[in-house]
Design a protein around this motif. Structure first.
Motif, PDB file in Angstrom:
ATOM      1  N   LEU A 143       6.288  -5.317   8.641  1.00 59.35           N
ATOM      2  CA  LEU A 143       5.835  -5.118   7.252  1.00 59.35           C
ATOM      3  C   LEU A 143       5.309  -3.684   7.163  1.00 59.35           C
ATOM      4  O   LEU A 143       4.091  -3.459   7.175  1.00 59.35           O
ATOM      5  N   PRO A 144       6.214  -2.705   7.058  1.00 56.76           N
ATOM      6  CA  PRO A 144       5.815  -1.305   7.281  1.00 56.76           C
ATOM      7  C   PRO A 144       4.706  -0.807   6.352  1.00 56.76           C
ATOM      8  O   PRO A 144       3.966   0.096   6.717  1.00 56.76           O
ATOM      9  N   LEU A 145       4.583  -1.400   5.150  1.00 57.89           N
ATOM     10  CA  LEU A 145       3.524  -0.939   4.243  1.00 57.89           C
ATOM     11  C   LEU A 145       2.515  -2.057   3.971  1.00 57.89           C
ATOM     12  O   LEU A 145       1.782  -2.016   2.982  1.00 57.89           O
ATOM     13  N   GLY A 146       2.472  -3.042   4.853  1.00 58.96           N
ATOM     14  CA  GLY A 146       1.522  -4.146   4.689  1.00 58.96           C
ATOM     15  C   GLY A 146       1.739  -4.875   3.366  1.00 58.96           C
ATOM     16  O   GLY A 146       2.825  -4.854   2.790  1.00 58.96           O
ATOM     17  N   VAL A 147       0.694  -5.533   2.908  1.00 55.94           N
ATOM     18  CA  VAL A 147       0.704  -6.179   1.587  1.00 55.94           C
ATOM     19  C   VAL A 147      -0.385  -5.466   0.776  1.00 55.94           C
ATOM     20  O   VAL A 147      -1.544  -5.444   1.206  1.00 55.94           O
ATOM     21  N   PRO A 148      -0.028  -4.860  -0.365  1.00 56.87           N
ATOM     22  CA  PRO A 148      -1.012  -4.043  -1.076  1.00 56.87           C
ATOM     23  C   PRO A 148      -2.268  -4.830  -1.483  1.00 56.87           C
ATOM     24  O   PRO A 148      -2.191  -6.014  -1.821  1.00 56.87           O
ATOM     25  N   HIS A 149      -3.396  -4.147  -1.441  1.00 56.96           N
ATOM     26  CA  HIS A 149      -4.667  -4.712  -1.913  1.00 56.96           C
ATOM     27  C   HIS A 149      -4.971  -4.158  -3.301  1.00 56.96           C
ATOM     28  O   HIS A 149      -4.273  -3.268  -3.782  1.00 56.96           O
ATOM     29  N   MET A 150      -6.039  -4.661  -3.912  1.00 57.07           N
ATOM     30  CA  MET A 150      -6.510  -4.078  -5.177  1.00 57.07           C
ATOM     31  C   MET A 150      -8.037  -4.100  -5.160  1.00 57.07           C
ATOM     32  O   MET A 150      -8.622  -5.066  -4.662  1.00 57.07           O
ATOM     33  N   ASN A 151      -8.657  -3.040  -5.678  1.00 57.50           N
ATOM     34  CA  ASN A 151     -10.132  -3.041  -5.713  1.00 57.50           C
ATOM     35  C   ASN A 151     -10.638  -3.595  -7.039  1.00 57.50           C
ATOM     36  O   ASN A 151     -10.113  -3.270  -8.100  1.00 57.50           O
ATOM     37  N   THR A 152     -11.654  -4.427  -6.935  1.00 55.36           N
ATOM     38  CA  THR A 152     -12.140  -5.116  -8.136  1.00 55.36           C
ATOM     39  C   THR A 152     -13.293  -4.376  -8.823  1.00 55.36           C
ATOM     40  O   THR A 152     -13.775  -4.806  -9.864  1.00 55.36           O
ATOM     41  N   GLU A 153     -13.761  -3.287  -8.178  1.00 59.68           N
ATOM     42  CA  GLU A 153     -14.819  -2.467  -8.802  1.00 59.68           C
ATOM     43  C   GLU A 153     -14.506  -1.006  -8.545  1.00 59.68           C
ATOM     44  O   GLU A 153     -13.830  -0.687  -7.565  1.00 59.68           O
ATOM     45  N   ASP A 154     -15.044  -0.113  -9.397  1.00 62.68           N
ATOM     46  CA  ASP A 154     -14.932   1.317  -9.105  1.00 62.68           C
ATOM     47  C   ASP A 154     -15.521   1.563  -7.724  1.00 62.68           C
ATOM     48  O   ASP A 154     -16.505   0.922  -7.334  1.00 62.68           O
ATOM     49  N   ALA A 155     -14.893   2.470  -6.981  1.00 58.87           N
ATOM     50  CA  ALA A 155     -15.419   2.761  -5.636  1.00 58.87           C
ATOM     51  C   ALA A 155     -15.293   4.258  -5.371  1.00 58.87           C
ATOM     52  O   ALA A 155     -14.489   4.947  -6.006  1.00 58.87           O
ATOM     53  N   THR A 156     -16.102   4.739  -4.445  1.00 55.68           N
ATOM     54  CA  THR A 156     -16.014   6.146  -4.060  1.00 55.68           C
ATOM     55  C   THR A 156     -15.920   6.191  -2.551  1.00 55.68           C
ATOM     56  O   THR A 156     -16.634   5.470  -1.852  1.00 55.68           O
ATOM     57  N   TYR A 157     -15.001   7.020  -2.047  1.00 50.38           N
ATOM     58  CA  TYR A 157     -14.911   7.182  -0.594  1.00 50.38           C
ATOM     59  C   TYR A 157     -14.810   8.664  -0.288  1.00 50.38           C
ATOM     60  O   TYR A 157     -13.880   9.334  -0.746  1.00 50.38           O
ATOM     61  N   ARG A 158     -15.772   9.170   0.483  1.00 49.96           N
ATOM     62  CA  ARG A 158     -15.835  10.597   0.837  1.00 49.96           C
ATOM     63  C   ARG A 158     -15.536  11.490  -0.362  1.00 49.96           C
ATOM     64  O   ARG A 158     -14.659  12.355  -0.326  1.00 49.96           O
ATOM     65  N   GLY A 159     -16.224  11.238  -1.470  1.00 50.64           N
ATOM     66  CA  GLY A 159     -16.110  12.088  -2.653  1.00 50.64           C
ATOM     67  C   GLY A 159     -14.913  11.765  -3.533  1.00 50.64           C
ATOM     68  O   GLY A 159     -14.796  12.307  -4.632  1.00 50.64           O
ATOM     69  N   HIS A 160     -14.014  10.896  -3.088  1.00 53.35           N
ATOM     70  CA  HIS A 160     -12.859  10.550  -3.934  1.00 53.35           C
ATOM     71  C   HIS A 160     -13.172   9.290  -4.726  1.00 53.35           C
ATOM     72  O   HIS A 160     -13.623   8.288  -4.170  1.00 53.35           O
ATOM     73  N   PHE A 161     -12.866   9.364  -6.015  1.00 53.21           N
ATOM     74  CA  PHE A 161     -13.137   8.237  -6.899  1.00 53.21           C
ATOM     75  C   PHE A 161     -11.897   7.322  -6.936  1.00 53.21           C
ATOM     76  O   PHE A 161     -10.779   7.790  -7.174  1.00 53.21           O
TER      77      PHE A 161
END
Ligand code: HEM
Length: 507
Positions: free
Chosen positions: A372-390
């Motif tokens: 499954l080369p790209l896995g199964v996509p996830h989805m975020n249920t809330e706004d999130a920030t990771y290392r300055g990226h929104f």
């Protein structure tokens, strides 16, 4: 000016205006976020309406990897009107899940896979909610690492049956063959036992070829980025071009096949026959209490069969292909088996912990040949920030697990088949873990079962046969656009093989 040239001019003008409007819309989106101090991960712009979809038609993973080179291991890309965030680095993936596990554990309910193939039911395509929790709990009882030890004896029987069938079909090693259908049947039988308490008696049973065909169609039409129709709603008006018709036919076929199997368990239960403990019996008994309808039960069983059979078989086929091309690896694995198991019995699950090199061969195959080369996509249920990226709420998160398992900073010479790198305490040992079964609460429910199946198959095949690849380049029946079929010569390794496999007519 001719009317043709005039029309061309109009089309060119309209296209330019559409592209400008699109670029402005995106610039405006980014500017609006920048004004409140937020910035999306960088990424390509794409084209009006379709976003980056036209660049991903043929081999999405190639486009994704090229963008990772350009924009880095965390980037964003619009497919139609859906923002996708692509993660190509294991550290970032772990970071996201360590800090915001529950936020990133939903799925987008896509039009084709979730809506049509699974009719809004099941587990893998469901958003994080009550129905997913109930289904996950019911199925986990039969698949988690506490349940799997009960199946080990059965998995050993299926592996022995598979080796015997390979021995017979190859006429004691004299006829080359494609072992893939045998691996698929083994995996199918293991699942049929868990789900319905039954098995097929031969690789020629019609269900084997039928289910293999359905799982291959399922993989083709539900791959994470294969469906423009999921992200460009306007395309849904053209069912003939967009895979909608194929998805409907797949749904009917899969549900038809599994309904017959579930109905048979139901009939036997009502007739008070002795039905072995299996998932279908459990679901049928729990229907009222758990508010499951008939289609819920059928789709849950069908989904597990679709999730399991082809992927597990694909790993075993890749493993055999790798071993056939690596004489040293083959010899080292067989030496370990001779030392630990001997030649008078087949390797069993009790030997797994004493076969570190066989386990390393399995890990290295899974690292290099992720089914499954790209896995199964996830989805975020809330706004999130990771290392300055929104990362805005409802983004689709693609875990590019193939990029992660080919990361040269974790795995030196990443394209080389080198089991040694998984051996703890050796100079090459990396032990980074690898995410081919996913991360977090949505990780693969079938991992414990699949890992035992693959380990037993690897040990059994190496124990029984000398594996040699047969050249298929001159095969006139091979299709140009399909990968060359695997053809191997499986020569029994020693004179105890036929007797241990219980084959009376042994030479
Ligand atoms: C080599 C074999 C397999 C591989 C590589 C594999 C891989 C995966 C991956 C990558 C996911 C998504 C994980 C995530 O979203 O983070 C997944 C989910 C899932 N897998 Fe597997 N899988 C395999 C075999 C199986 C088997 C044998 C079964 C069932 C018997 C199974 C059942 C499932 C289910 C039900 C889910 C959905 C979990 C959820 O969404 O909550 N898989 N698998």
């Amino acid at each position: 000016m001719s009317s043709g040239a005039h029309n061309f001019g109009t089309v060119a003008l309209l296209s330019t205006l559409a592209a400008l409007a699109y670029a402005l819309l995106h610039a405006f989106r980014r500017l609006r976020l920048a004004l409140v101090g937020k910035s999306l991960p960088p990424g390509p712009l794409g084209v009006p309406l379709l976003g980056a979809l036209p660049f991903m038609v043929a081999r999405p993973e190639v486009a994704l990897n090229q963008w990772a080179q350009k924009y880095g291991p965390l980037y964003s890309v619009w497919l139609g009107e859906q923002l996708h965030v692509v993660v190509s680095d294991l550290g970032i993936a772990k970071g996201l899940f360590e800090t915001q596990n529950m936020v990133f554990s939903s799925r987008k309910e896509t039009f084709l896979k979730s809506g049509i193939v699974f009719a809004g039911r099941g587990i893998s395509a469901a958003s994080f909610g009550e129905s997913w929790c109930r289904n996950h709990r019911l199925v986990a009882k039969y698949l988690n690492s506490d349940a799997v030890p009960d199946y080990l004896a059965g998995l050993e029987v299926e592996t022995a049956e598979m080796l015997k069938a390979l021995y017979i079909k190859s006429q004691g090693g004299t006829l080359p063959l494609d072992p893939h259908p045998h691996f698929a049947r083994t995996s199918l039988n293991n699942l049929l036992t868990v789900l319905f308490g039954l098995r097929t008696d031969t690789v020629d049973h019609p269900l084997v070829a039928h289910w293999l065909k359905l799982t291959q169609e399922y993989t083709r039409i539900t791959a994470p980025l294969s469906n423009a129709v999921d992200f460009v709603p306007g395309l849904r008006r053209f069912p003939a071009w967009t895979g909608i018709g194929r998805a409907r036919r797949l749904h009917q076929s899969v549900v038809g096949t599994c309904s017959a199997l579930v109905s048979d368990v139901d009939r036997r239960m009502k007739a008070e026959e002795d039905v072995p403990d299996c998932l279908a019996r459990h679901l049928l008994k729990a229907k009222e209490e758990e508010s499951l309808d008939d289609l819920d039960v059928v789709v849950l069983c069908a989904e597990l069969m679709l999730a399991a059979v082809e992927k597990t078989a694909a790993v075993v086929s890749s493993l055999v292909a790798e071993i056939a091309g690596n004489a040293d690896v083959q010899a080292r694995g067989q030496a370990e088996l001779d030392r630990v198991v001997g030649r008078d019995r087949l390797p069993g699950s009790e030997h797994e912990k004493d076969l570190p090199y066989i386990s390393a061969i399995v890990k290295e195959t899974e690292r290099l040949h992720n089914p499954l080369p790209l896995g199964v996509p996830h989805m975020n249920t809330e706004d999130a920030t990771y290392r300055g990226h929104f990362i805005p709420k409802n983004s689709v998160i693609i875990l590019n697990t193939t990029a992660m398992t080919h990361d040269a900073s974790l795995y030196g010479e990443p394209n080389k088949f080198d089991p040694e790198r998984h051996l703890k305490g050796t100079a090459k040992s990396t032990d980074q873990g690898y995410p081919i079964f996913g991360i977090g609460p949505r990780a693969c429910l079938g991992k414990p079962l699949a890992q035992h199946e693959i380990q037993l198959a690897a040990a059994g095949i190496l124990w029984a046969f000398e594996i040699e690849r047969v050249d298929t380049s001159a095969d006139a029946t091979a299709q140009e656009d399909a990968p060359a079929p695997l053809r191997v010569k499986l020569t029994p390794r020693h004179n105890r093989v036929s007797a241990v496999l219980g084959y009376a007519k042994a030479a």
